[in-house]
Design a protein around this motif. Structure first.
Motif, PDB file in Angstrom:
ATOM      1  N   LEU A  20      -8.246   2.551  12.026  1.00 20.81           N
ATOM      2  CA  LEU A  20      -7.136   1.817  11.689  1.00 20.81           C
ATOM      3  C   LEU A  20      -6.288   2.661  10.823  1.00 20.81           C
ATOM      4  N   SER A  21      -6.946   3.324  10.001  1.00 17.12           N
ATOM      5  CA  SER A  21      -6.106   4.019   8.897  1.00 17.12           C
ATOM      6  C   SER A  21      -5.900   5.415   9.512  1.00 17.12           C
ATOM      7  N   GLU A  22      -5.937   5.782  10.672  1.00 14.22           N
ATOM      8  CA  GLU A  22      -5.493   7.292  11.095  1.00 14.22           C
ATOM      9  C   GLU A  22      -3.881   7.331  10.962  1.00 14.22           C
ATOM     10  N   ASP A  23      -3.043   6.154  10.857  1.00 16.92           N
ATOM     11  CA  ASP A  23      -1.714   6.482  10.743  1.00 16.92           C
ATOM     12  C   ASP A  23      -1.490   6.762   9.413  1.00 16.92           C
ATOM     13  N   THR A  24      -1.897   6.260   8.281  1.00 18.49           N
ATOM     14  CA  THR A  24      -1.484   6.372   6.961  1.00 18.49           C
ATOM     15  C   THR A  24      -2.619   7.327   6.292  1.00 18.49           C
ATOM     16  N   GLY A  25      -3.547   7.664   6.985  1.00 11.12           N
ATOM     17  CA  GLY A  25      -4.422   8.636   6.297  1.00 11.12           C
ATOM     18  C   GLY A  25      -5.178   8.096   4.947  1.00 11.12           C
ATOM     19  N   ASN A  26      -5.199   6.821   4.636  1.00 12.34           N
ATOM     20  CA  ASN A  26      -5.654   6.260   3.617  1.00 12.34           C
ATOM     21  C   ASN A  26      -6.131   4.711   3.905  1.00 12.34           C
ATOM     22  N   VAL A  27      -7.434   4.701   3.777  1.00 13.50           N
ATOM     23  CA  VAL A  27      -7.916   3.135   4.236  1.00 13.50           C
ATOM     24  C   VAL A  27      -7.210   2.106   3.386  1.00 13.50           C
ATOM     25  N   TYR A  28      -6.954   2.460   1.626  1.00 15.89           N
ATOM     26  CA  TYR A  28      -6.665   1.494   0.595  1.00 15.89           C
ATOM     27  C   TYR A  28      -5.402   0.942   1.267  1.00 15.89           C
ATOM     28  N   GLU A  29      -4.583   1.917   1.722  1.00 10.70           N
ATOM     29  CA  GLU A  29      -2.986   1.884   1.962  1.00 10.70           C
ATOM     30  C   GLU A  29      -2.885   1.006   3.238  1.00 10.70           C
ATOM     31  N   THR A  30      -3.907   1.199   4.286  1.00  8.80           N
ATOM     32  CA  THR A  30      -3.825   0.417   5.259  1.00  8.80           C
ATOM     33  C   THR A  30      -4.193  -0.950   5.291  1.00  8.80           C
ATOM     34  N   VAL A  31      -5.154  -1.036   4.299  1.00  9.54           N
ATOM     35  CA  VAL A  31      -5.586  -2.430   4.145  1.00  9.54           C
ATOM     36  C   VAL A  31      -4.423  -3.138   3.245  1.00  9.54           C
ATOM     37  N   CYS A  32      -3.781  -2.529   2.602  1.00 14.10           N
ATOM     38  CA  CYS A  32      -2.729  -3.065   1.588  1.00 14.10           C
ATOM     39  C   CYS A  32      -1.448  -3.371   2.427  1.00 14.10           C
ATOM     40  N   ILE A  33      -1.306  -2.663   3.332  1.00 19.50           N
ATOM     41  CA  ILE A  33      -0.341  -2.817   4.500  1.00 19.50           C
ATOM     42  C   ILE A  33      -0.547  -4.164   5.213  1.00 19.50           C
ATOM     43  N   ILE A  34      -1.635  -4.417   5.781  1.00 13.83           N
ATOM     44  CA  ILE A  34      -1.990  -5.605   6.624  1.00 13.83           C
ATOM     45  C   ILE A  34      -2.072  -6.711   5.399  1.00 13.83           C
ATOM     46  N   ALA A  35      -2.729  -6.703   4.508  1.00 14.89           N
ATOM     47  CA  ALA A  35      -2.544  -7.814   3.306  1.00 14.89           C
ATOM     48  C   ALA A  35      -1.271  -8.253   2.989  1.00 14.89           C
ATOM     49  N   LYS A  36      -0.153  -7.317   2.654  1.00 15.41           N
ATOM     50  CA  LYS A  36       1.006  -7.733   2.359  1.00 15.41           C
ATOM     51  C   LYS A  36       1.498  -8.570   3.780  1.00 15.41           C
ATOM     52  N   ARG A  37       1.487  -8.313   4.940  1.00 14.17           N
ATOM     53  CA  ARG A  37       1.808  -8.646   5.903  1.00 14.17           C
ATOM     54  C   ARG A  37       0.990 -10.068   5.989  1.00 14.17           C
ATOM     55  N   ALA A  38      -0.023 -10.273   6.010  1.00 13.81           N
ATOM     56  CA  ALA A  38      -0.892 -11.279   6.126  1.00 13.81           C
ATOM     57  C   ALA A  38      -0.043 -12.578   5.226  1.00 13.81           C
ATOM     58  N   ASN A  39       0.029 -11.776   3.935  1.00 13.19           N
ATOM     59  CA  ASN A  39       0.726 -12.988   2.906  1.00 13.19           C
ATOM     60  C   ASN A  39       2.046 -13.510   3.391  1.00 13.19           C
ATOM     61  N   GLN A  40       2.826 -12.479   4.115  1.00 12.66           N
ATOM     62  CA  GLN A  40       4.149 -12.986   4.506  1.00 12.66           C
ATOM     63  C   GLN A  40       4.041 -14.094   5.794  1.00 12.66           C
ATOM     64  N   ILE A  41       3.055 -13.838   6.608  1.00 11.80           N
ATOM     65  CA  ILE A  41       2.725 -14.566   7.670  1.00 11.80           C
ATOM     66  C   ILE A  41       2.234 -16.098   7.179  1.00 11.80           C
ATOM     67  N   ALA A  42       1.467 -15.975   6.058  1.00 15.26           N
ATOM     68  CA  ALA A  42       0.867 -17.203   5.517  1.00 15.26           C
ATOM     69  C   ALA A  42       1.726 -18.047   4.874  1.00 15.26           C
ATOM     70  N   VAL A  43       2.798 -17.499   4.161  1.00 10.82           N
ATOM     71  CA  VAL A  43       3.929 -18.138   3.564  1.00 10.82           C
ATOM     72  C   VAL A  43       4.932 -18.867   4.801  1.00 10.82           C
ATOM     73  N   GLU A  44       4.949 -18.260   5.767  1.00  7.54           N
ATOM     74  CA  GLU A  44       6.111 -18.774   6.877  1.00  7.54           C
ATOM     75  C   GLU A  44       5.437 -19.799   7.527  1.00  7.54           C
TER      76      GLU A  44
END
Length: 112
Positions: A20-44
């Motif tokens: 999953l982290s091939e685009d960013t090159g960083n596992v942590y960054e990928t997880v943060c991106i997904i987590a922030k989007r998940a929070n947006q979806i949860a609020v919506e």
């Protein structure tokens, strides 16, 4: 957002985080991106649910006289059966639907 049209699975799926982290090159960054989007979806989703349940709220309810409303129960069950926000966000990331940027990386590219 139309939650019915998402391709996200209803159950938890084991994913290869390194892949999953091939685009960013960083596992942590990928997880943060997904987590922030998940929070947006949860609020919506929460706002949508509260808006729909608000239609059935009555001003005279107190703790002793709370009655179960069939429509409220059906709406709540519908939202419980939807895929979790993390699963929706992960699916969006896989499909390339999430746009993200890293300001610190962009800052390094700026030359004076």
């Amino acid at each position: 957002m139309d939650y019915k049209r998402t391709n996200a699975p209803l159950n938890t799926v084991t994913r290869d985080v390194i892949k999953l982290s091939e685009d960013t090159g960083n596992v942590y960054e990928t997880v943060c991106i997904i987590a922030k989007r998940a929070n947006q979806i949860a609020v919506e989703m929460k706002k949508d649910l509260e808006k729909k349940l608000q239609e059935f709220a009555s001003m005279n309810d107190n703790l002793e006289e709370v009655s179960e409303n069939r429509e409220q129960i059906e709406i709540s069950r519908y939202y419980e059966k939807l895929p979790k926000p993390v699963l929706i966000a992960t699916q969006e990331y896989i499909e390339g639907k999430i746009k993200y940027r890293n300001p610190s990386k962009e800052k390094d590219k700026i030359e004076f």
